[in-house]
Design an enzyme around this catalytic site. Sequence first.
Site, mmCIF file in Angstrom:
data_model
loop_
_atom_site.group_PDB
_atom_site.id
_atom_site.type_symbol
_atom_site.label_atom_id
_atom_site.label_comp_id
_atom_site.label_asym_id
_atom_site.label_seq_id
_atom_site.Cartn_x
_atom_site.Cartn_y
_atom_site.Cartn_z
ATOM 1 N N GLY A 156 0.791 -1.216 0.000
ATOM 2 C CA GLY A 156 0.000 0.000 0.000
ATOM 3 C C GLY A 156 0.824 1.267 0.000
ATOM 4 N N GLY A 157 2.089 1.165 -0.431
ATOM 5 C CA GLY A 157 2.903 2.363 -0.543
ATOM 6 C C GLY A 157 3.172 3.061 0.773
ATOM 7 N N SER B 62 5.003 -5.532 -2.321
ATOM 8 C CA SER B 62 5.066 -4.093 -2.557
ATOM 9 C C SER B 62 5.637 -3.400 -1.323
ATOM 10 C CB SER B 62 3.681 -3.570 -2.939
ATOM 11 O OG SER B 62 3.768 -2.266 -3.476
#
Length: 527
Positions: A143-144, A229
């Site tokens: 989710g960055g 991620s």
Amino acid sequence: MRKLHTFILIFPVFIWSSCSVPKHGSVEKELSDTVRVENGLISGIKDIKSGVFSFKGIPFAAPPVNDLRWKAPQPVENWEGVKNCTEFSASAMQQTPQPFLCWTQEFIAPEKPLSEDCLYLNVWTNAKLRTDKLPVIVFIHGGGFSSGSGSVPIYDGVEMAKKEVVFVTINYRVGIFGFFAHPELTAESAAHTSGNYGLSDQIAALKWVQKNISVFGGDSLNVTIAGQSAGAFSVNYLVASPLAKGLFQRAIAESGGAVLSIGRFGNLSLQSAEQAGLETGRKLNTKSIAELRKIPAEDLLKVPNMSAPIIDGSVLPTDLYTIFSEGKQNDVPVLMGWNAREGNFSGAIVDAAKFKQQVDTKFGESAARFLELFPSGTDQEAEESQIALSGLQTFGLQAFKWMEFQNQTGKSKVYMYHFTRDVPHGEGQEDFGAFHTGEVPYAYNNLHISGIRPWQDADYKLAEAMSSYWVNFAKNGDPNGEELPVWNPCMPENFETMFLGDQIESGNIPDLDRLQFLEKQFESQLH
């Protein structure tokens, strides 16, 4: 040709119910839906069909609210009676999660509830006895560092638990709540630092696992951290952090790493982050942290914030390049890789003429070689090259350099993969190919979570194989097992990689010439 997009790193609830309590003085070792963790009794649910127990919304740190906003995670207070852990907790405070582009609902955190009171984790186990000592996987969401949740549907742990691992997902603070530094916060901190609250939450969750996972039939001496991620970036940071030493024995990183300081990951100093924090305070017309702690969470979300881990001198003593090049990382086996069509994370796509100008400016004498590797004769060709470049710089090059460092300065093995399967798209959806995050439901055997994608036999076979590789790796640091193609470690002598797609087969690492060129350019900037 598929339509190309600029992707943004965004991804990707307490209700108590009743349950029975073990009889006082019971010494039975058989696992039940009520267990005692360090702070008290909790109850979960046993799925009759699968036999898997699930315990959701277990607190691993005190709610980081009011005066605990922007403080290191604090201990949980003990409770009386039985805390019903049958529903997910709130997700970390963030913008309201919504599906977009290739990321359909199963890839996204629940819309509600969202709260600063978010430090909870979830456990799935198929152990029969509390003494089973099953391997443990702790999954860290993406989710960055600004969104996401441990309750995203494709992270469901039932299928992995059925393969005899204890599966854990966690929440951690994100955005301004998880990565906000300020001189006042540094001054009040016992560690004389600030900013890495999200990473500190992850470490606190791992400490909770060490103390409590045995009551779920898990082995605290056989823990694998896994993430995708921002979760994979987190795995890289944890492998580098001295504060995480001994909390895990293996690491899985899917599309992420920060050994090279590219973009906003891996190069933000505490001093720079503190100055950004002071500027945030000015924008909010506040004069102190006390005033900032009184601002409603919803209002803080409106203020731009650099959401990224910080080289803070504590969680991260220095940059990861230095840590790994000097062999100071936590030396554990690593399974990592990236996807064939990660997408564009590097800003707006420009036409061929503009792109060539940018290349000339950035690469100088090496520009001609760059354009051989990333051809840009037409606007369409330039667009394809920019997409490929972004995916390699953001994910491929990080994994490549991490692999090289581990082989040079560590003793543990590295297993590389490349996910190439075009993820099926439903009616009305665009074809995004092997997109960023597309491998997750395969790796954790959760294709059934999505009801809108027309899965084929090849998808189910791939998911069965990938999840078995992941489980085998969690068990003993080696993904190999019966009826699976042999997966050899990746080393600079062979660059062997497992391709996970329509076929499962080993080969040379993809885009090797491009990776080596980019690596050389990065190294030249250090001198």
